[in-house]
Design a protein around this motif. Structure first.
Motif, PDB file in Angstrom:
ATOM      1  N   SER A 342       0.271  -1.327   0.336  1.00  0.00           N
ATOM      2  CA  SER A 342      -0.032   0.478   0.248  1.00  0.00           C
ATOM      3  C   SER A 342       0.727   1.316   0.077  1.00  0.00           C
ATOM      4  O   SER A 342       1.826   1.259   0.138  1.00  0.00           O
ATOM      5  CB  SER A 342      -0.789  -0.207   0.965  1.00  0.00           C
ATOM      6  OG  SER A 342      -0.102   0.338   2.675  1.00  0.00           O
ATOM      7  N   ASP A 343      -0.207   2.905  -0.649  1.00  0.00           N
ATOM      8  CA  ASP A 343       1.088   4.024  -0.141  1.00  0.00           C
ATOM      9  C   ASP A 343       1.418   3.564   1.330  1.00  0.00           C
ATOM     10  O   ASP A 343       2.806   4.156   1.605  1.00  0.00           O
ATOM     11  CB  ASP A 343      -0.077   5.211  -0.319  1.00  0.00           C
ATOM     12  CG  ASP A 343       0.155   5.072  -1.872  1.00  0.00           C
ATOM     13  OD1 ASP A 343      -0.034   4.581  -2.751  1.00  0.00           O
ATOM     14  OD2 ASP A 343      -0.882   4.846  -2.523  1.00  0.00           O
ATOM     15  N   ALA A 344       0.826   3.336   2.245  1.00  0.00           N
ATOM     16  CA  ALA A 344       1.361   3.483   3.661  1.00  0.00           C
ATOM     17  C   ALA A 344       2.565   2.393   4.005  1.00  0.00           C
ATOM     18  O   ALA A 344       3.804   2.707   4.918  1.00  0.00           O
ATOM     19  CB  ALA A 344       0.213   3.181   4.874  1.00  0.00           C
ATOM     20  N   ASN A 345       2.646   1.965   3.326  1.00  0.00           N
ATOM     21  CA  ASN A 345       3.768   0.699   2.926  1.00  0.00           C
ATOM     22  C   ASN A 345       5.616   1.085   2.563  1.00  0.00           C
ATOM     23  O   ASN A 345       5.879   1.262   3.070  1.00  0.00           O
ATOM     24  CB  ASN A 345       3.448  -0.396   2.235  1.00  0.00           C
ATOM     25  CG  ASN A 345       2.066  -1.853   3.315  1.00  0.00           C
ATOM     26  OD1 ASN A 345       1.861  -2.399   2.999  1.00  0.00           O
ATOM     27  ND2 ASN A 345       2.156  -1.268   4.521  1.00  0.00           N
ATOM     28  N   ARG A 347       5.066   4.049   1.890  1.00  0.00           N
ATOM     29  CA  ARG A 347       6.106   5.472   2.971  1.00  0.00           C
ATOM     30  C   ARG A 347       7.187   5.194   4.472  1.00  0.00           C
ATOM     31  O   ARG A 347       7.635   5.980   4.903  1.00  0.00           O
ATOM     32  CB  ARG A 347       5.203   6.112   3.231  1.00  0.00           C
ATOM     33  CG  ARG A 347       4.271   7.058   2.543  1.00  0.00           C
ATOM     34  CD  ARG A 347       3.445   8.253   2.621  1.00  0.00           C
ATOM     35  NE  ARG A 347       2.432   7.820   4.050  1.00  0.00           N
ATOM     36  CZ  ARG A 347       1.328   7.541   4.068  1.00  0.00           C
ATOM     37  NH1 ARG A 347       1.099   7.634   2.910  1.00  0.00           N
ATOM     38  NH2 ARG A 347       0.517   7.033   4.570  1.00  0.00           N
ATOM     39  N   ARG A 444       3.909  12.436  15.384  1.00  0.00           N
ATOM     40  CA  ARG A 444       3.345  11.520  14.926  1.00  0.00           C
ATOM     41  C   ARG A 444       4.124  10.276  16.193  1.00  0.00           C
ATOM     42  O   ARG A 444       5.421  11.090  16.409  1.00  0.00           O
ATOM     43  CB  ARG A 444       4.102  10.831  13.878  1.00  0.00           C
ATOM     44  CG  ARG A 444       2.998  10.868  12.288  1.00  0.00           C
ATOM     45  CD  ARG A 444       3.141  10.785  11.540  1.00  0.00           C
ATOM     46  NE  ARG A 444       2.394  10.803  10.592  1.00  0.00           N
ATOM     47  CZ  ARG A 444       2.919  11.796   9.573  1.00  0.00           C
ATOM     48  NH1 ARG A 444       4.416  12.518  10.022  1.00  0.00           N
ATOM     49  NH2 ARG A 444       1.480  12.766   8.638  1.00  0.00           N
ATOM     50  N   LEU A 455       3.498   3.437  11.153  1.00  0.00           N
ATOM     51  CA  LEU A 455       3.673   3.019  10.170  1.00  0.00           C
ATOM     52  C   LEU A 455       4.490   2.010   9.948  1.00  0.00           C
ATOM     53  O   LEU A 455       4.718   1.021   8.891  1.00  0.00           O
ATOM     54  CB  LEU A 455       3.842   4.093   9.496  1.00  0.00           C
ATOM     55  CG  LEU A 455       4.131   4.095   7.409  1.00  0.00           C
ATOM     56  CD1 LEU A 455       2.127   4.658   7.530  1.00  0.00           C
ATOM     57  CD2 LEU A 455       4.584   5.546   7.412  1.00  0.00           C
ATOM     58  N   SER A 459       3.609  -1.653   8.565  1.00  0.00           N
ATOM     59  CA  SER A 459       4.636  -2.091   6.820  1.00  0.00           C
ATOM     60  C   SER A 459       5.095  -3.673   6.998  1.00  0.00           C
ATOM     61  O   SER A 459       5.345  -4.327   6.702  1.00  0.00           O
ATOM     62  CB  SER A 459       5.548  -0.543   6.408  1.00  0.00           C
ATOM     63  OG  SER A 459       5.850  -1.614   5.805  1.00  0.00           O
TER      64      SER A 459
END
Length: 472
Positions: A342-345, A347, A444, A455, A459
């Motif tokens: 995913s995009d979060a992975n 990042r 964060r 995050l 991930s």
């Protein structure tokens, strides 16, 4: 249902026979040639300590008593500098005097330590604890910009770290692997006969229990290392008996991982999240491990930006790295697997786990390299052998669930606490509010290595799930 319905179909049996024959491509027809032993990597499966030594050295020789005495004194009088208020003159005076004596210490030669790994481990642990005590006992008004680590600590720590091939900072090895002693030296090494947290920062039972929980995971991991050794000792992986044994090994690995998850969950009963976050965890921070943290400068040493100085992390556990390597977990997202990251992975800090290996003792890192270079990766075997796939996927699933549990623990102990307004016992109100304000300014929640915690953990969990072999 009739009993015959429980039997596998002839077609399924035929497929298994074919897959076993195909798996010969991944095996050696004869037993591997001369191979290094686990003892060569400082891994002890005969004594059931794994990456832990058979018994850590309790104290350095008399020539290094000034280090040992300073560590004893630090645990008696020092408190977190950010908890020291202006009117707390006694804590300020104790800290100033202790740090002055550290600066006045001579640079002691490590020549008498060079040839004894037990002495080197103890020296690294003592010096790393002293460095963290030195930095984190300073009130905030003394840590603006950077902190100079005096040569009396910096020089020997850099030298010892170079010999051990590990980071010159407090590590998982210092706080967990080497931070215990036997209760009764006449009895075997078991968790029940081990006293953990020989050295503590906060002096709290919560900190001791935190180290104990991590050490129990390492002790459970010894069985995993033994199972890896059994797998790599197989003469080949192509015959039916070997496939059956591999399935049993994978099933046992899954069972151990589930026990590790239980140990992690049980820490909630032994470690108070508030005490951990406010009184224990700040001591772990390394150089520039967060936006508001000062950088460290090693007096007479190299540029600190060239050193690994993040501090201890569970990500430095060699047992967990070995498990990920054996199952071929792709944290760096280099392999094409489903579902796509995913995009979060993407990042997340995909190089975090690899970077954490630099904090391990060099011999343990060598073992991981040896494990990674096997000629018979178990995931490739499972891909070509349907009879192995189910057991392999079950092991991957167990590790994924473990990481789900880790995420929940991290949320409880770090993420939630960073947003909490509860006033922990023993933490002055003003200091606590000042620290809360810094946390809010940072945004964060971060790990001790300065990474964005949620995050990163998600991930890693997703990367683990992608290792599972999908049906064709």
């Amino acid at each position: 249902m009739y009993p015959i319905d429980l039997l596998q179909s002839p077609f399924y049996l035929f497929n298994n026979v074919v897959s076993v024959l195909n798996s010969a491509l991944l095996s050696r027809k004869v037993a591997p040639g001369a191979q290094p032993t686990l003892a060569d990597f400082d891994v002890n499966i005969q004594t059931n300590t794994g990456f832990l030594p058979e018994r850590p050295l309790p104290r350095l020789p008399e020539a290094y008593s000034s280090w040992e005495n300073a560590l004893t004194r630090a645990q008696e009088v020092l408190i977190l500098g950010e908890n020291i208020m202006e009117e707390d003159t006694q804590s300020r005076a104790d800290g100033e005097l202790w740090r002055l004596r550290i600066r006045e210490l001579p640079v002691i030669s490590i020549n008498d330590l060079n040839t004894d790994k037990q002495l080197l481990r103890r020296a690294h642990k003592v010096l790393a604890f002293l460095v963290h005590f030195y930095v984190h006992s300073m009130p905030p008004d003394q840590t603006a910009g950077s902190v100079i680590i005096p040569r009396s600590l910096a020089t020997p720590l850099l030298q010892v770290s170079a010999i051990l091939r590990m980071a010159p900072v407090l590590t998982f090895a210092d706080t967990v692997l080497w931070n215990w002693d036997l209760i009764n030296p006449e009895l075997p090494v078991t968790p029940e006969n081990m006293r953990f947290g020989v050295e503590l920062f906060s002096g709290t039972e919560d900190e001791r229990n935190f180290w104990f929980g991590n050490a129990r995971v390492e002790m459970l991991g010894v069985e995993i290392l033994q199972l890896f050794n059994e797998y790599h000792s197989l003469p080949n992986v192509s015959d039916f008996a070997s496939v059956c044994k591999i399935n049993r090994l994978l099933t046992r690995i899954s069972a151990v991982v589930r026990r590790i998850e239980e140990v992690m969950a049980s820490m909630r009963e032994l470690v108070d999240p508030s005490i951990f976050f406010w009184q224990v965890r700040p001591w772990f921070n390394g150089s520039a491990s967060g936006p508001s943290k000062p950088s460290w400068v090693f007096e007479d040493g190299p540029d600190s930006s060239t050193l690994d100085l993040s501090g201890p992390s569970a990500g430095q556990s060699s047992v967990m790295h070995a498990l990920d390597i054996f199952l071929d977990i792709d944290f760096k997202l280099q392999q094409r697997r489903c579902p796509a990251p995913s995009d979060a992975n993407k990042r997340a800090d995909v190089g975090f786990m690899e970077r954490m290996r630099r904090y391990m003792p060099g011999l343990h890192r060598d073992y991981l390299s040896y494990l990674a270079n096997t000629s018979r990766p178990v995931r490739e075997l499972a891909k070509s052998t349907p009879a192995v796939k189910e057991a392999y996927n079950a092991a991957v699933s167990a590790v994924r669930k473990l990481r789900d549990s880790h995420i929940r623990i991290a949320c409880l102990y770090v993420v939630s606490m960073s947003r909490s307004t509860a006033i922990p016992a023993g933490c002055p109100v003003f200091a606590m509010m000042r620290r809360m304000e810094r946390q809010q300014n940072q945004g964060r929640s971060t790990g001790t290595g300065g990474n964005e915690l949620s995050l990163l953990l998600k991930s890693n969990r997703d990367a683990t799930a992608r290792a599972a072999i999908k049906s064709s």
